[in-house]
Structures are given as structure tokens and as C-alpha cells.
Design a protein around this motif. Structure first.
Motif, PDB file in Angstrom:
ATOM      1  N   TYR A  24      36.773  -9.188  51.210  1.00 29.57           N
ATOM      2  CA  TYR A  24      36.342  -9.994  50.078  1.00 29.57           C
ATOM      3  C   TYR A  24      36.359  -9.163  48.790  1.00 29.57           C
ATOM      4  O   TYR A  24      35.987  -7.985  48.798  1.00 29.57           O
ATOM      5  N   THR A  27      33.993  -9.294  43.003  1.00 27.31           N
ATOM      6  CA  THR A  27      33.885 -10.386  42.037  1.00 27.31           C
ATOM      7  C   THR A  27      35.288 -10.924  41.821  1.00 27.31           C
ATOM      8  O   THR A  27      36.246 -10.156  41.782  1.00 27.31           O
ATOM      9  N   LEU A  28      35.428 -12.233  41.672  1.00 25.68           N
ATOM     10  CA  LEU A  28      36.752 -12.805  41.464  1.00 25.68           C
ATOM     11  C   LEU A  28      37.415 -12.177  40.238  1.00 25.68           C
ATOM     12  O   LEU A  28      36.825 -12.103  39.161  1.00 25.68           O
ATOM     13  N   ASN A  29      38.645 -11.700  40.429  1.00 26.85           N
ATOM     14  CA  ASN A  29      39.443 -11.101  39.354  1.00 26.85           C
ATOM     15  C   ASN A  29      38.912  -9.759  38.865  1.00 26.85           C
ATOM     16  O   ASN A  29      39.282  -9.314  37.774  1.00 26.85           O
ATOM     17  N   THR A  77      45.269 -14.010  48.890  1.00 21.00           N
ATOM     18  CA  THR A  77      44.457 -14.366  50.043  1.00 21.00           C
ATOM     19  C   THR A  77      45.070 -15.633  50.634  1.00 21.00           C
ATOM     20  O   THR A  77      46.178 -16.028  50.280  1.00 21.00           O
ATOM     21  N   ARG A  80      44.291 -17.892  47.095  1.00 21.78           N
ATOM     22  CA  ARG A  80      44.640 -17.564  45.718  1.00 21.78           C
ATOM     23  C   ARG A  80      45.700 -16.477  45.670  1.00 21.78           C
ATOM     24  O   ARG A  80      45.807 -15.647  46.586  1.00 21.78           O
ATOM     25  N   PHE A  82      46.836 -13.250  43.170  1.00 21.02           N
ATOM     26  CA  PHE A  82      46.283 -12.371  42.147  1.00 21.02           C
ATOM     27  C   PHE A  82      47.379 -11.484  41.565  1.00 21.02           C
ATOM     28  O   PHE A  82      48.236 -10.982  42.293  1.00 21.02           O
ATOM     29  N   SER A 160      42.666 -18.136  36.049  1.00 25.12           N
ATOM     30  CA  SER A 160      41.509 -17.425  35.512  1.00 25.12           C
ATOM     31  C   SER A 160      41.853 -15.958  35.286  1.00 25.12           C
ATOM     32  O   SER A 160      42.860 -15.456  35.785  1.00 25.12           O
ATOM     33  N   SER A 181      44.555 -14.784  38.175  1.00 22.75           N
ATOM     34  CA  SER A 181      44.689 -15.393  39.499  1.00 22.75           C
ATOM     35  C   SER A 181      44.692 -16.908  39.384  1.00 22.75           C
ATOM     36  O   SER A 181      44.203 -17.482  38.405  1.00 22.75           O
TER      37      SER A 181
END
Length: 262
Positions: A24, A27-29, A77, A80, A82, A160, A181
């Protein structure tokens, strides 16, 4: 140049790294997440963009041999994709005024094959999808274009972004990191289809301190091929479709064309 990066030339192929479901992002991005240490680093050379108008030809002649290194990483993933972009920049330029120009970076994807022009596409039958980030804006613009003057902000802003400027006492060690992403499944009819076997991809970079703006930028001259290995993804059939780009200029932006286009 980063000795751990693989030098990529236009026409070369790169692969997106799959991030397993049990790993994981913090944090996203997150531009400085440790996961990026596990993702291959590619490096490519960006050169002055070819002039669009006669008035820009002198600039192109003077700067045609100047170049800029851009580092990039691509991963996905099960949900998504990236893109992490990274480059050296001695100054953090975020102002956008008459005399000040912000740093910026963009990635564009051909919606069709590599016969599409890397300079904003080849008409409404061969469009491009552009992800554009501008320092200080706090967001990314998801765009489509089918030629000069046709750049259009998409209704669905599904891409984003997060950025980080890493400072240092030595200016040559200062650098930008930008992570973009998007969900694998396209949200807009002009979003690039990540389930295709190969996707032509290119980059553009603006150095604000060098007064780069509009068509004055560094770009990859022709395409780099991206392989995502997502053709067997369960959602691939749901996302397979062919679209064309807008034929009318609905909205004009400063970064993919010179001022006279607007």
C-alpha cells in the motif's frame, strides 16, 4: 544523471511495474513514498519544442541543441496507474505573472498509434490525452487535443496529483518530484485507454526561471512506447473503445500552443 536510471530514447519501450495488492502507498500520489525505490527509473532527454509559428523560429534555432533530463517511473495497482516525474531545478518557480512564469510538466498519450503527431495530435481522428501540472496551481488539468488550438479541458477531471520540491544548500541538487495518477478504467471518452497493449507517450517540461511558457518548452521528440500488461485485466473489455477528439476549440490553454493560437 542518476546512475541508477535506464536511459530511454524516442522509440524505445518501457514497462509499467505492477504493485501487488498487499503493498500500500502511504498516501495516494506520495512523491517520496518508499515504494518508488522498488520501481524502475527511466531517464529521457527533452529538447526545445519545434516552432509552431514563424515568429518562434529564431528561438528554436538558438535553443534547438539545449536539452533537459527528465526522470520518470510508471507503476500500476489493480485499480490505478501512477506516473512519477522528477527533474533537477535550482529554483522553485510558482508565480504566474507578467514577468514570472511557473515551472510545469506534462505527459501526453496518443489515443491511437504512433503515427499520431507528438505535437498535440493529428486532427480529430488522432487525438492525444494530456495530463498537465503547473507549480503552485494545487491541481492537475486533464486535457484532450486534436491539433494546435484544440486543447480542451475534459469534463471529468479524474487525474490527481501531488508534488514535492526538495531543497538543498547546493542549487544543483534541488529538484521537483511530481506524481500523477488515474483510475485504470477511463472516466471520460477522451481518457487514454490503459488496457491497450502499447501506448505512445511523450513529455513536456517548462522551466519558469528560464522564462519558458506557452510553446517555449522542452519536449520528447517523437514517442516513447508504454506497455502496461493490462490486456488480461478483468476490466479491459469494459474499457475498449475508440474515440475522436473535439473538433471545435472550446477552451484555450497556454501550455501546448503559442499565444497567437488563443
Amino acid at each position: 544523471m542518476n546512475p541508477n536510471s535506464l536511459q530511454i530514447q524516442p522509440g524505445d519501450t518501457v514497462k509499467a511495474k505492477h504493485i501487488p495488492g498487499d503493498i500500500y502507498l502511504r498516501t495516494l500520489n506520495d512523491p517520496i513514498d518508499l515504494i518508488w525505490d522498488r520501481i524502475p527509473i527511466y531517464s529521457t532527454e527533452l529538447y526545445t519544442a519545434p516552432p509552431v509559428h514563424q515568429s518562434a523560429r529564431l528561438r528554436f534555432a538558438d535553443g534547438a541543441k539545449e536539452s533537459k533530463h527528465l526522470y520518470f517511473q510508471v507503476a500500476h495497482t489493480d485499480e490505478r496507474l501512477f506516473m512519477r516525474l522528477h527533474w533537477k531545478d535550482a529554483t522553485k518557480d510558482i508565480l504566474n505573472t507578467v514577468d514570472d512564469f511557473p515551472d510545469g510538466v506534462a505527459v501526453q498519450f496518443a489515443m491511437g498509434d504512433d503515427s499520431t503527431s507528438y505535437m498535440m495530435g493529428s486532427g480529430h481522428d488522432k487525438p492525444v490525452n494530456i495530463w498537465y501540472w503547473k507549480a503552485g496551481a494545487g491541481k492537475l488539468e486533464n486535457l484532450a487535443a486534436g491539433g494546435y488550438g484544440s486543447t480542451t479541458l475534459l469534463d471529468n477531471q479524474s487525474v490527481s496529483v501531488k508534488d514535492a520540491y526538495v531543497t538543498d544548500r547546493s542549487p544543483q541538487n534541488r529538484e521537483w518530484y511530481v506524481v500523477m495518477s488515474r483510475p485504470l478504467i477511463a472516466q471520460d471518452k477522451y481518457d487514454v485507454d490503459f488496457f491497450r497493449p502499447t501506448i505512445p507517450m511523450g513529455f513536456a517540461l517548462w522551466q519558469g526561471n528560464d522564462e519558458e511558457r506557452n510553446g517555449n518548452k522542452k519536449v520528447t521528440h517523437t514517442w516513447i512506447t508504454l506497455e502496461t500488461d493490462l490486456s488480461e485485466h478483468p476490466a479491459s473489455k469494459a474499457n475498449s473503445k475508440t474515440e475522436t477528439a473535439p473538433t471545435e476549440k472550446k477552451k484555450c490553454f497556454w501550455f501546448w500552443q503559442d499565444d497567437d493560437d488563443c
